[in-house]
Design an enzyme around this catalytic site. Structure first.
Site, PDB file in Angstrom:
ATOM      1  N   SER A  52     -12.516  11.202 -16.524  1.00  0.00           N
ATOM      2  CA  SER A  52     -11.739   9.980 -16.312  1.00  0.00           C
ATOM      3  C   SER A  52     -12.028   9.491 -14.904  1.00  0.00           C
ATOM      4  CB  SER A  52     -10.242  10.277 -16.464  1.00  0.00           C
ATOM      5  OG  SER A  52      -9.450   9.201 -15.988  1.00  0.00           O
ATOM      6  N   TYR A 110      -2.244  14.654 -13.763  1.00  0.00           N
ATOM      7  CA  TYR A 110      -3.403  14.269 -14.566  1.00  0.00           C
ATOM      8  C   TYR A 110      -4.654  14.193 -13.699  1.00  0.00           C
ATOM      9  CZ  TYR A 110      -6.263  11.446 -17.768  1.00  0.00           C
ATOM     10  OH  TYR A 110      -7.267  10.967 -18.585  1.00  0.00           O
TER      11      TYR A 110
END
Length: 252
Positions: A137, A150
């Site tokens: 990501s 995250y």
């Protein structure tokens, strides 16, 4: 399973994983769909097979090492491993973040990737032309407030891919990292916010065209189908409206 151009896709029950499985099947791979939700991957396997391609569903929790090791025994060789299983939980600051959420994210995004990669790496090498894809990501390359859990997990996934590439250079296995930015799928934001549809909708509010799962799947398939000597070390893909994790154009 008989040796063939097999592509294993984790987290294939929805979103990017499901879209990637479809694209790789269209590219001629026999795709093995793994996820915890058996009904979802069985339906996707049927869809792919009905379209004249090849797919097999295999229920699997990537954080269960014993189950992963058993899964790996089904193959003599594997051509492609797409480590896609992951996800985000919560958007709390460091001061109040739930350690259980952090642990779950790390176990899935990092340890799950480690488990599959370790278990299948000998099979990928045995193929003579293997590819490991880590779907990380943009959170693995920069941080943002409320995202530390995250972000930490995706930084871990990024470093895993980068280090593996160094460690196996000279072997017939490529290591590719694809780092998507803002992707609108049916489940990612909903899962992150515990099913709160209002909070999930705000993530994409005013963004006319966030990425779709198909956009990312096309990107992954492109990297995998480059000639064998071409390694796309890192490909960052964002919608045009997103310049960084914290700079997004919104029509409000």
């Amino acid at each position: 399973m008989a040796p063939s151009r097999i592509a294993v896709v984790t987290g294939a029950s929805s979103g990017i994983g499901a879209a990637t499985a479809r694209r790789l099947a269209e590219a001629g791979y026999r795709v093995v769909l793994t996820a915890r939700r058996e009904d979802r991957i069985e339906a996707l396997a049927k869809e792919i097979n009905d379209a004249g391609h090849q797919a097999t569903a295999y229920p699997l929790d990537v954080t269960d090492r014993a189950a992963v090791d058993e899964f790996a025994t089904a193959f003599s060789t594997v051509s492609v491993l797409v480590n896609n299983a992951g996800g985000a939980l919560g958007a709390d600051p460091v001061a109040t973040g739930d350690p259980a959420d952090w642990r779950t994210m790390y176990e899935t995004n990092v340890i799950g990737t480690l488990n599959l990669t370790q278990a299948l790496l000998p099979k990928l090498e045995a193929s003579g032309d293997g590819t490991v894809v880590v779907v990380s990501s943009t959170a693995g390359h920069a941080t943002y407030e409320g995202g530390a859990g995250y972000v930490a997990a995706k930084h871990g996934a990024h470093v895993l891919a980068e280090t593996l590439r160094l460690e196996i250079v000279g072997k017939p296995v490529r290591v590719i990292e694809v780092a998507p930015g803002m992707v609108k799928t049916d489940e990612f934001a909903l899962t992150r916010f515990g099913g709160d549809e209002e909070k999930a909708a705000k993530v994409y509010q005013g963004v006319a065209e966030p990425l779709t799962a198909d956009d990312v799947a096309d990107t992954i398939a492109w990297t995998v189908t480059r000639p064998s000597h071409v390694n796309i070390d890192l490909l960052v893909v964002r919608p045009r409206a997103q310049a960084s994790n914290t700079k997004v154009h919104r029509d409000l």
